[in-house]
Design an enzyme around this catalytic site. Sequence first.
Site, PDB file in Angstrom:
ATOM      1  NE  ARG A  77      -4.003   0.123   1.719  1.00  0.00           N
ATOM      2  CZ  ARG A  77      -5.331   0.445   1.285  1.00  0.00           C
ATOM      3  NH1 ARG A  77      -5.442   1.822   1.346  1.00  0.00           N
ATOM      4  NH2 ARG A  77      -6.188  -0.427   1.050  1.00  0.00           N
TER       5      ARG A  77
ATOM      6  CD  GLU B 221      -6.946   2.969   6.842  1.00  0.00           C
ATOM      7  OE1 GLU B 221      -5.974   2.310   7.132  1.00  0.00           O
ATOM      8  OE2 GLU B 221      -7.610   2.672   5.570  1.00  0.00           O
TER       9      GLU B 221
END
Length: 803
Positions: free
Chosen positions: A319, A729
Amino acid sequence: MSHLSERPEKPVVGLSMPHESAVLHVTGAALYTDDLVYRTKDTLHAYPVQVMKTRGRITALRTEPALAVPGVVRVLTVADVPGVNDAGMKHDEPLFPDEVMFHGHAVAWVLGETLEAARLGAAAVEVELDELPSIMTLKEAIEAEAFHGARPLMVTGDIDAGFADSAHVFSGEFQFSDQEHFYLETHAALAYIDEAEQVFIQSSTQHPSETQEIVAHVLGLHSHEVTVQCLRMGGGFGGKEMQPHGFAAIAALGAKLTGRPVRVRLNRTQDLTMSGKRHGFHADWKIGFDADGRIQALDATLTSDGGWSLDLSEPVTARALCHIDNTYWIPNARVAGRIAQTNKVSNTAFRGFGGPQGMLVIEDILGRVAPLLGLDAMELRKRNFYQPGLGQATPYGQPVPQAERIAAVWEQVENDGGIADRKREIAAFNAAHPHTKRALAITGIKFGISFNLTAFNQAGALVLIYKDGSVLINHGGTEMGQGLHTKMLQVAATTLGIPLHKVRLAPTRTDKVPNTSATAASSGADLNGGAVKNACEQLRARLLQVAASQLGSNASDVRIVDGVARTLGSDKELAWDDLVNTAYFQRVQLSASGYYRTEGLHWDAKSFRGSPFKYFSYGAAAAEVEVDGFTGAYRIRRVDIVHDVGDSLSPMIDIGQVEGGFVQGAGWLTLEDMRWDTSDGPNRGRLLTQAASTYKLPSFSEMPEEFNVTLMENATEEGAVYGSKAVGEPPLMLAFCVREALRQAAASFGPAGVSVELAAPATPEAVFWAIESVREKADVRSGDGQAPDDSGIRTDTSALSNA
């Protein structure tokens, strides 16, 4: 508008309302896992036997002295494990290790009638060790080539041609810190065995299904013999996605062997020394720009500090690669990832899950090279934004929808924050104050939403309607204070067309909704909201048929709004409670299992290509700081944020998440300085910041003096439940603006055009040393000397000469 995103008449979603447990939180009435101990009879307490050495083979483990301690019932060792001695999904985390891999590694557990008896028993266990060499830093790991796990490579365009076409080429490196989750509630589990030998575990876990799976294989059982429940968590931030499994397994193993309930609850020092952190990273990079400051090529290697075992390091690193572009189009790129194996705790998921680390790399690069390009950092960033309508894609091949929002949120921050006027005011202030400087920086974010592993993008729900009209919903998501349960209540009430007070939510349990994914990747509301909505739509469809028969109309003409069923164009109506009661007597099923899977995802991990994300969340933030030139101390004077959450399911919850995420990000980037003993002395490998007294967390004094948060309007997301977007997030990365403002403030103490290297975290000490380096350059220039190049950036002069 899509069926998934369309909102009915008078929806409950979109209303600002407090967290469903807010009153319980502030009054102290909310129950957490460890509170249940005091409602459980004859509970035993587990305490770890930690070895305070960094690495070594166990040559002897003597438990007899512990058994002689009054109140000690049993010592758990590897000999007691009936199944698989492993607490990880990669089978590289032995529950009872034969080799100590980090300072504080637990090698056995003592069960006692009291916590004190267990503690004294653990202290009495004798462990002998054949010590082995250890690796503590990323630099040591890179030099030793100590890597484990996958090594992804992301390539797009022609990197060599990109650099050849670049007028300016720079290279450098950047290392930045890990971060402690520091959730209020430490790791906790409570297990007992019922009369049918079924194992029941209360666990503070973000992933009950995986906790169930790990416990089952440690005990040698099938999953249907183990039930895990998560009532609520006192914070998680990713730290309870993988790490709770071993602690739950210890509690379950102890309960299985003794027949009594067993409690595991780490104290703060144990939690800090035994559980994983956010991955620290090292980056080597080379970047090329054209004459106008537009990125032409990027070549980088990102090395994450995985700690002693893999845990989630592979997807975290992946990621990071997927987010190194942030809001910027990079036509030619080659980015490699690798995971260092060090003798630290096993680093794990943390809010952003590698995304912040990848994005920080590109933001640091732009902040450092902007002065060398003769550009204002804000202008350099804007010149490189993804542009709508040009077919631009990420380095891994995913198109960027809604790219216009990147500039839209930025421009709204500029306008609402009066940025142009304030920059002039700051310039005047700095000219009049030689020892105090102010600066203002804006940064943006583009964050992908979905699990990179496609299979995790699914969820289930179970919705029950009782004869009196009350509704109970079960879903697979867990509540850690982020407001997921509040949103699910709103989704259910909206879909059924009833008032919110009619709906209650049950604790998350694996025997109600199986095979769930972790509440992580900001996907909790998307996935579970889709599943809850699906279950409620099934129930509503059945009830509309019943209502139609009572109202003498077609089901397609019936609407249920505010708990009343009405036919279009008629005064006839049927109250919800009466409708449900009628349905029962007509033998209509009043329960439904819902399911949702995110469509349109594709990811090939080997080629590192595809479309792993359902959509991107966008945001921009401006921070103004003031820095003291004598100490490096600073304060955040003002923050302005515009953030894209689609059409918010619960605006009050979302604004709170934006504020909290930003502050946590600012903590990571400016305050939270995790230190380890890297010496060759007897305490090598020891975590030095073992408490809030030595690990500085954001508090009221670090909050912005003025804090403005705005949710982007008219931002419907067609592909998500009721048009909303994830919020957990993405806001953390908005805090990049604070560090960039500190960089610019430090630069203001010296001559124009100076590139400032700033540590992360940018503590007051780090800011002071950045200021000192700038002053040295000013002194050299005033003496007609040549300023030393201590920016950490290497300039490819051949590229400059060829420009």
